[in-house]
Scaffold this active site. Structure first.
Site, PDB file in Angstrom:
ATOM      1  N   LYS A  78       9.364  -9.102   0.739  1.00 48.00           N
ATOM      2  CA  LYS A  78      10.068  -9.644  -0.747  1.00 48.00           C
ATOM      3  C   LYS A  78      10.930 -10.754  -0.283  1.00 48.00           C
ATOM      4  CE  LYS A  78       8.999  -6.054  -3.887  1.00 48.00           C
ATOM      5  NZ  LYS A  78       9.534  -5.002  -4.866  1.00 48.00           N
ATOM      6  N   LYS A 134      -1.796  -5.346  -1.837  1.00 47.33           N
ATOM      7  CA  LYS A 134      -1.416  -4.165  -2.788  1.00 47.33           C
ATOM      8  C   LYS A 134      -1.635  -4.912  -4.133  1.00 47.33           C
ATOM      9  CE  LYS A 134       2.553  -2.637  -3.474  1.00 47.33           C
ATOM     10  NZ  LYS A 134       3.856  -1.935  -4.057  1.00 47.33           N
ATOM     11  N   LYS A 168       2.775  -5.297  -9.485  1.00 44.38           N
ATOM     12  CA  LYS A 168       3.179  -5.785 -11.021  1.00 44.38           C
ATOM     13  C   LYS A 168       3.951  -6.893 -10.916  1.00 44.38           C
ATOM     14  CE  LYS A 168       6.259  -1.875 -11.393  1.00 44.38           C
ATOM     15  NZ  LYS A 168       7.177  -1.839 -10.157  1.00 44.38           N
TER      16      LYS A 168
HETATM   17  N1  AQP Z   1      -1.144  -0.640  -5.521  1.00 46.35           N
HETATM   18  C1  AQP Z   1      -0.489   0.580  -5.674  1.00 46.35           C
HETATM   19  N2  AQP Z   1      -1.450   1.650  -5.098  1.00 46.35           N
HETATM   20  C2  AQP Z   1      -0.896   2.933  -5.321  1.00 46.35           C
HETATM   21  N3  AQP Z   1       0.160   3.085  -5.474  1.00 46.35           N
HETATM   22  C3  AQP Z   1       1.096   2.144  -5.911  1.00 46.35           C
HETATM   23  N4  AQP Z   1       2.285   2.050  -6.131  1.00 46.35           N
HETATM   24  C4  AQP Z   1       3.040   0.905  -6.657  1.00 46.35           C
HETATM   25  N5  AQP Z   1       1.782   0.046  -6.385  1.00 46.35           N
HETATM   26  C5  AQP Z   1       0.680   0.828  -5.991  1.00 46.35           C
HETATM   27  C6  AQP Z   1       3.301   3.098  -6.576  1.00 46.35           C
HETATM   28  O1  AQP Z   1       4.057   3.249  -7.630  1.00 46.35           O
HETATM   29  C7  AQP Z   1       5.147   3.719  -7.511  1.00 46.35           C
HETATM   30  C8  AQP Z   1       6.319   2.931  -8.063  1.00 46.35           C
HETATM   31  O2  AQP Z   1       6.193   1.700  -7.479  1.00 46.35           O
HETATM   32  P1  AQP Z   1       7.590   0.781  -7.623  1.00 46.35           P
HETATM   33  O3  AQP Z   1       7.678   0.184  -9.096  1.00 46.35           O
HETATM   34  O4  AQP Z   1       8.790   1.509  -7.095  1.00 46.35           O
HETATM   35  O5  AQP Z   1       7.552  -0.402  -6.716  1.00 46.35           O
HETATM   36  P2  AQP Z   1       6.407  -0.842  -5.613  1.00 46.35           P
HETATM   37  O6  AQP Z   1       5.836   0.263  -4.933  1.00 46.35           O
HETATM   38  O7  AQP Z   1       7.032  -2.054  -5.005  1.00 46.35           O
HETATM   39  O8  AQP Z   1       5.374  -1.458  -6.834  1.00 46.35           O
HETATM   40  P3  AQP Z   1       5.030  -2.653  -7.385  1.00 46.35           P
HETATM   41  O9  AQP Z   1       4.216  -2.533  -8.313  1.00 46.35           O
HETATM   42  O10 AQP Z   1       4.356  -3.379  -6.177  1.00 46.35           O
HETATM   43  O11 AQP Z   1       6.251  -3.444  -8.002  1.00 46.35           O
HETATM   44  P4  AQP Z   1       6.939  -4.800  -7.467  1.00 46.35           P
HETATM   45  O12 AQP Z   1       5.878  -5.768  -7.759  1.00 46.35           O
HETATM   46  O13 AQP Z   1       8.239  -5.020  -8.420  1.00 46.35           O
HETATM   47  O14 AQP Z   1       7.214  -4.829  -5.915  1.00 46.35           O
HETATM   48  C9  AQP Z   1       5.354   4.165  -5.998  1.00 46.35           C
HETATM   49  O15 AQP Z   1       5.264   5.761  -5.811  1.00 46.35           O
HETATM   50  C10 AQP Z   1       4.636   3.209  -5.394  1.00 46.35           C
HETATM   51  O16 AQP Z   1       4.052   3.730  -3.898  1.00 46.35           O
END
Ligand code: AQP
Length: 340
Positions: free
Chosen positions: A117, A200, A203
């Site tokens: 990030k 991955k 969002k």
């Molecule tokens: N692609 C994924 N596959 C499986 N699990 C996922 N999680 C996120 N992406 C995937 C799980 O969702 C929960 C919440 O995640 P988060 O919002 O705390 O942050 P993150 O893991 O960084 O998810 P994003 O969507 O990638 O958010 P941004 O883009 O803001 O960084 C966690 O349990 C995560 O493992």
């Protein structure tokens, strides 16, 4: 290891954008299922984590309510689980400060999420982005949570949480914090981008085509799956044959997680067929599961005041658990508490 601690589940999701199929399969779906275990479940929209990268204030409010609506639409029942947004329970931020004095700077620099990030310009990243895992340790340990359901990407942060608990217990000669177990289970612990099988699904990915949003309608879901990157080979009879085909493996894993089958069961049905047959079948399953969730989300979002009421109520319940644990932590450290 956690003999003295009552089992308790905690997890959270950032309102850093609209939630995705990855968040649903890796987290939300399992949050709802864990309510059936009889173990207390505490779920949180982690808005303080989201602001470690810039969020437009009005959008943050909207995304926080939308995340809460997604929890409920996915089956998290605010009467059976504690559901709230993190910033309403100040114990999270206070405990995070205490853990900033326990965790080491080197631990933070090793985190792959920080490296991803912060990118090349890490000197310019917020201090909060670097300290993110100490706040996550605080989220979990302020409830003495013994287990945390997460996707695979959060494994390293969970290990850091265990390191914080171990170091605190050791430094102060106590057995106060539990050594929390990660729950990383199922066929979709790491849902990958539909455009790039090495990334991955996220969002905050700039490409909307890379992900399925929980709010996407049936047409959008079908179109994104139709356009998902794949290869020209037919599907094999088992997952061993997909070792070097990350995009194909991702779509099969998604199918399996949506239909509650194993990936090998899915492949046994599609062996020898190409993506011309597989993608429409996957789109059908995805729409069948996701459309009712999107519909329920829209219903919840029609009444933002009710969402705020639910989050406030959940925060009161969360605070009642968190504050005594925070106070005991302060006592252990030697901080005077003498207010009436
Ligand atoms: N692609 C994924 N596959 C499986 N699990 C996922 N999680 C996120 N992406 C995937 C799980 O969702 C929960 C919440 O995640 P988060 O919002 O705390 O942050 P993150 O893991 O960084 O998810 P994003 O969507 O990638 O958010 P941004 O883009 O803001 O960084 C966690 O349990 C995560 O493992």
């Amino acid at each position: 290891m956690n003999k003295t601690h009552t089992p308790r589940i905690f997890s959270g999701i950032q309102p850093s954008g609209g939630l995705t199929l990855g968040n649903y399969l890796g987290a939300l779906k399992r949050f709802a299922a864990l309510q059936e275990t009889g173990i207390e479940t505490i779920y949180c929209v982690v808005d303080l984590h989201a602001i470690t990268v810039w969020q437009q204030p009005e959008k943050l409010r909207q995304q926080t309510r939308e995340a809460a609506a997604a929890f409920m639409a996915a089956g998290v029942d605010p009467a059976r689980s504690v559901l709230f947004n993190q910033s309403q329970v100040s114990a999270h931020a206070e405990m995070a400060w205490l853990f900033n004095t326990v965790a080491r700077v080197g631990w933070m620099y090793r985190m792959t999420q920080f490296k991803d990030k912060a990118g090349k310009n890490s000197e310019n990243a917020s201090l909060g982005l670097l300290a993110y895992p100490a706040l996550m340790a605080a989220d979990i340990l302020t409830y003495h949570a013994t287990a945390v359901p997460v996707g695979d990407d959060q494994k390293q942060h969970l290990e850091l949480t265990r390191d914080v608990a171990t170091k605190f217990n050791h430094d102060y000669g106590v057995e106060f914090f539990p050594i929390t177990e990660p729950l990383i289970e199922g066929a979709a612990t790491r849902v990958m981008s539909l455009r790039d099988g090495s990334k991955k699904m996220s969002k905050s990915d700039p490409s909307d085509a890379s992900r399925i949003n929980l709010t996407d309608d049936a047409d959008a879901i079908a179109q994104k799956i139709r356009k998902a990157r794949t290869d020209a080979d037919p599907l094999p009879g088992s997952m061993d044959g997909l070792k070097d085909r990350p995009e194909a493996r991702n779509l099969v894993n998604i199918y399996a997680a949506l239909s509650d089958e194993t990936p090998d069961q899915v492949l046994a049905r599609f062996e020898g067929q190409g993506f011309g047959a597989f993608k429409p079948a996957l789109a059908d399953v995805a729409v069948e599961v996701m459309a009712p969730i999107a519909k329920r989300m829209t219903e919840y979002m029609a009444d933002p005041a009710e969402i705020d009421r639910i989050l406030g109520n959940g925060a009161d319940r969360a605070d009642a658990i968190a504050t005594p644990i925070l106070n005991r932590t302060k006592d252990i450290i030697g901080l005077i508490r003498s207010r009436g």
